[in-house]
Design a protein around this motif. Sequence first.
Motif, mmCIF file in Angstrom:
data_model
loop_
_atom_site.group_PDB
_atom_site.id
_atom_site.type_symbol
_atom_site.label_atom_id
_atom_site.label_comp_id
_atom_site.label_asym_id
_atom_site.label_seq_id
_atom_site.Cartn_x
_atom_site.Cartn_y
_atom_site.Cartn_z
ATOM 1 N N SER A 65 26.667 59.226 89.814
ATOM 2 C CA SER A 65 25.749 60.370 89.874
ATOM 3 C C SER A 65 24.448 60.114 89.111
ATOM 4 C CB SER A 65 26.423 61.619 89.311
ATOM 5 O OG SER A 65 27.588 61.940 90.030
ATOM 6 N N ASP A 66 23.461 60.968 89.373
ATOM 7 C CA ASP A 66 22.187 60.993 88.642
ATOM 8 C C ASP A 66 22.272 62.146 87.660
ATOM 9 O OD1 ASP A 66 19.614 61.333 87.704
ATOM 10 O OD2 ASP A 66 18.670 61.439 89.684
ATOM 11 N N ILE A 67 22.276 61.848 86.378
ATOM 12 C CA ILE A 67 22.474 62.885 85.367
ATOM 13 C C ILE A 67 21.390 63.949 85.422
ATOM 14 C CG2 ILE A 67 21.177 61.704 83.551
ATOM 15 C CD1 ILE A 67 24.437 63.760 83.170
ATOM 16 N N ASN A 68 20.201 63.621 85.968
ATOM 17 C CA ASN A 68 19.122 64.603 86.063
ATOM 18 C C ASN A 68 19.293 65.560 87.238
ATOM 19 O OD1 ASN A 68 17.306 63.743 83.842
ATOM 20 N ND2 ASN A 68 17.214 61.828 85.011
ATOM 21 N N ILE A 89 30.265 55.075 78.312
ATOM 22 C CA ILE A 89 30.019 53.828 79.032
ATOM 23 C C ILE A 89 29.166 54.118 80.257
ATOM 24 C CG2 ILE A 89 31.088 51.943 80.321
ATOM 25 C CD1 ILE A 89 33.563 52.238 78.574
ATOM 26 N N CYS A 90 28.018 53.455 80.357
ATOM 27 C CA CYS A 90 27.126 53.569 81.519
ATOM 28 C C CYS A 90 26.726 55.036 81.746
ATOM 29 C CB CYS A 90 27.785 52.954 82.748
ATOM 30 S SG CYS A 90 26.627 52.609 84.107
ATOM 31 N N TYR A 91 27.226 55.677 82.813
ATOM 32 C CA TYR A 91 26.902 57.087 83.046
ATOM 33 C C TYR A 91 27.366 57.949 81.883
ATOM 34 C CZ TYR A 91 26.617 61.653 85.334
ATOM 35 O OH TYR A 91 26.315 62.959 85.641
ATOM 36 N N GLY A 92 28.465 57.560 81.249
ATOM 37 C CA GLY A 92 28.953 58.295 80.081
ATOM 38 C C GLY A 92 27.932 58.312 78.967
ATOM 39 N N LEU A 93 27.275 57.185 78.731
ATOM 40 C CA LEU A 93 26.173 57.122 77.760
ATOM 41 C C LEU A 93 25.059 58.061 78.177
ATOM 42 C CD1 LEU A 93 24.107 55.876 75.672
ATOM 43 C CD2 LEU A 93 23.723 54.082 77.378
ATOM 44 N N GLN A 94 24.665 58.005 79.439
ATOM 45 C CA GLN A 94 23.554 58.824 79.920
ATOM 46 C C GLN A 94 23.868 60.311 79.805
ATOM 47 O OE1 GLN A 94 22.801 57.383 83.903
ATOM 48 N NE2 GLN A 94 22.677 55.252 83.205
ATOM 49 N N ALA A 95 25.114 60.693 80.070
ATOM 50 C CA ALA A 95 25.508 62.100 79.979
ATOM 51 C C ALA A 95 25.403 62.604 78.541
ATOM 52 C CB ALA A 95 26.933 62.275 80.495
ATOM 53 N N ASN A 99 22.604 65.339 77.226
ATOM 54 C CA ASN A 99 23.072 66.560 76.573
ATOM 55 C C ASN A 99 22.451 66.744 75.191
ATOM 56 O OD1 ASN A 99 25.356 68.789 76.360
ATOM 57 N ND2 ASN A 99 25.438 67.642 74.456
ATOM 58 N N ASP A 100 22.232 65.628 74.476
ATOM 59 C CA ASP A 100 21.769 65.709 73.094
ATOM 60 C C ASP A 100 20.254 65.686 72.952
ATOM 61 O OD1 ASP A 100 24.429 65.766 72.569
ATOM 62 O OD2 ASP A 100 24.533 63.864 71.497
ATOM 63 N N GLY A 101 19.544 65.784 74.077
ATOM 64 C CA GLY A 101 18.101 65.942 74.005
ATOM 65 C C GLY A 101 17.287 64.702 74.291
ATOM 66 N N GLY A 102 17.919 63.601 74.674
ATOM 67 C CA GLY A 102 17.198 62.393 75.046
ATOM 68 C C GLY A 102 16.773 62.428 76.498
ATOM 69 N N LYS A 103 16.281 61.304 76.987
ATOM 70 C CA LYS A 103 15.810 61.236 78.366
ATOM 71 C C LYS A 103 16.453 60.074 79.098
ATOM 72 C CE LYS A 103 11.266 63.336 77.495
ATOM 73 N NZ LYS A 103 9.788 63.148 77.600
ATOM 74 N N VAL A 104 16.785 60.321 80.362
ATOM 75 C CA VAL A 104 17.315 59.298 81.251
ATOM 76 C C VAL A 104 16.393 59.226 82.455
ATOM 77 C CG1 VAL A 104 19.261 58.589 82.687
ATOM 78 C CG2 VAL A 104 19.674 59.734 80.490
ATOM 79 N N HIS A 140 23.860 49.655 87.023
ATOM 80 C CA HIS A 140 23.235 50.975 86.879
ATOM 81 C C HIS A 140 21.894 51.031 87.598
ATOM 82 C CE1 HIS A 140 20.142 49.729 83.833
ATOM 83 N NE2 HIS A 140 21.031 48.796 83.604
ATOM 84 N N GLY A 141 21.564 52.225 88.083
ATOM 85 C CA GLY A 141 20.255 52.479 88.668
ATOM 86 C C GLY A 141 19.365 53.226 87.703
ATOM 87 N N ASP A 142 19.969 54.114 86.887
ATOM 88 C CA ASP A 142 19.249 54.865 85.860
ATOM 89 C C ASP A 142 19.548 54.254 84.495
ATOM 90 O OD1 ASP A 142 18.543 56.541 87.929
ATOM 91 O OD2 ASP A 142 20.123 57.998 87.490
ATOM 92 N N SER A 143 18.696 54.575 83.540
ATOM 93 C CA SER A 143 18.950 54.110 82.171
ATOM 94 C C SER A 143 18.284 55.058 81.185
ATOM 95 C CB SER A 143 18.440 52.682 81.973
ATOM 96 O OG SER A 143 17.048 52.608 82.168
ATOM 97 N N VAL A 144 18.722 54.985 79.947
ATOM 98 C CA VAL A 144 18.146 55.817 78.888
ATOM 99 C C VAL A 144 16.732 55.328 78.586
ATOM 100 C CG1 VAL A 144 18.359 56.505 76.480
ATOM 101 C CG2 VAL A 144 20.407 56.296 77.908
ATOM 102 N N SER A 145 15.791 56.256 78.620
ATOM 103 C CA SER A 145 14.391 55.902 78.333
ATOM 104 C C SER A 145 13.938 56.424 76.978
ATOM 105 C CB SER A 145 13.472 56.440 79.429
ATOM 106 O OG SER A 145 13.647 57.844 79.602
ATOM 107 N N GLU A 146 14.690 57.391 76.446
ATOM 108 C CA GLU A 146 14.345 57.922 75.115
ATOM 109 C C GLU A 146 15.604 58.492 74.472
ATOM 110 O OE1 GLU A 146 11.827 61.682 73.316
ATOM 111 O OE2 GLU A 146 10.918 60.556 74.984
ATOM 112 N N ILE A 147 15.874 58.059 73.239
ATOM 113 C CA ILE A 147 17.068 58.565 72.552
ATOM 114 C C ILE A 147 16.671 59.684 71.589
ATOM 115 C CG2 ILE A 147 18.382 56.417 72.757
ATOM 116 C CD1 ILE A 147 17.582 55.727 69.907
ATOM 117 N N PRO A 148 17.603 60.597 71.315
ATOM 118 C CA PRO A 148 17.320 61.647 70.328
ATOM 119 C C PRO A 148 17.004 61.005 68.966
ATOM 120 C CG PRO A 148 19.309 62.148 71.578
ATOM 121 C CD PRO A 148 18.944 60.751 71.924
#
Length: 344
Positions: A65-68, A89-95, A99-104, A140-148
């Motif tokens: 899935s796409d978390i956005n 892990i992977c999508y689990g990280l993104q989720a 949730n915690d205010g970062g960006k994917v 993965h197709g998506d990735s974290v672009s900004e962490i909280p």
Amino acid sequence: MKVINDTQKTYNTVIILDYGSQYSKLIARRVRECNVYSEIINPSVAKSELNHLNIKGIILSGGPSDINDSSSPKIPDWLYDFDVPILGICYGLQAIIYNDGGKVSSDSNSEYGNAEINLISNQEPLFQNCDQNFNVWMSHGDSVSEIPKSYELLASTDSCKYAAVKFNNIYGIQFHPEVVHTQNGKQIISNFVNEICKIKPEWTSYNFINSAIDQISTRVGDNKVLCAISGGVDSSVTAALINKAINENLICLFVNNGLLRKNEADEVINKFKDAKIKVEYVDATETFVSNLNTVIDPEQKRKIIGNTFISVFESFTKRFDDIKFLAQGTLYPDVIESATEDSP
């Protein structure tokens, strides 16, 4: 009939929240290879449904899935209530990050294959006894672009800045440690399960057999249990465990549906006799063949066979007035594949 569906509360357990990853069952296996009990859970379950588990750690799987996307599965509202270490892990990280205010973000540098990861420090508990640089498997197709702001960076690759991050006892990794393509993958999972979650490697098949027998004996007491057997692994193992627990109070039923291999019925019954397990035999060949006669559609045949088995079982149980339990043996993949429509 009563239902037995208890997981041993005494087992320290790691649950895997399944977001639809093709590797979810592999994650569960890797945890069990650390001699720690694991179960795969739908992230949509209510917290009350987990009360039978002694949860000491939580792993969030990957997923397609796409978390956005507003319709994509998110982390459950009870995730942080258990106050145990968490690994996404992977999508689990993104989720978690979402949730915690970062960006994917949708990544133009999406990856599928090997990548070299560079650790900030291999003294970090998750990466203890790992090399400073090693190959990992990305998908993965998506990735974290900004962490909280509260999160810290643990590792990067050339194309994935946030390959591993943490906040307190919450860890997230973009790669897949459960697959053999990731070097140090088993070590990473062991570090999380045995060191970070502080679960001793005490769960073994031997311990499981003994505790299962004790549990069945305690729960069933002096009542009788009906166990339908086919001779396959699922029902045979179930019957063997129950027989050790309650012996003569186990009633095994083998139904000949007329669709078996040559001599199969005799072979199954003889094997159970050799194991000193009593088997009741019902030859329902004529009933099954009659019900299936002229039926061509495979799906209709499947339903007829299932309903006929139920009818035969019901007729058989009328001979007894003290059967309180029905035993069913099921392989773990069948449990996952029988999930409801709202599964990720």
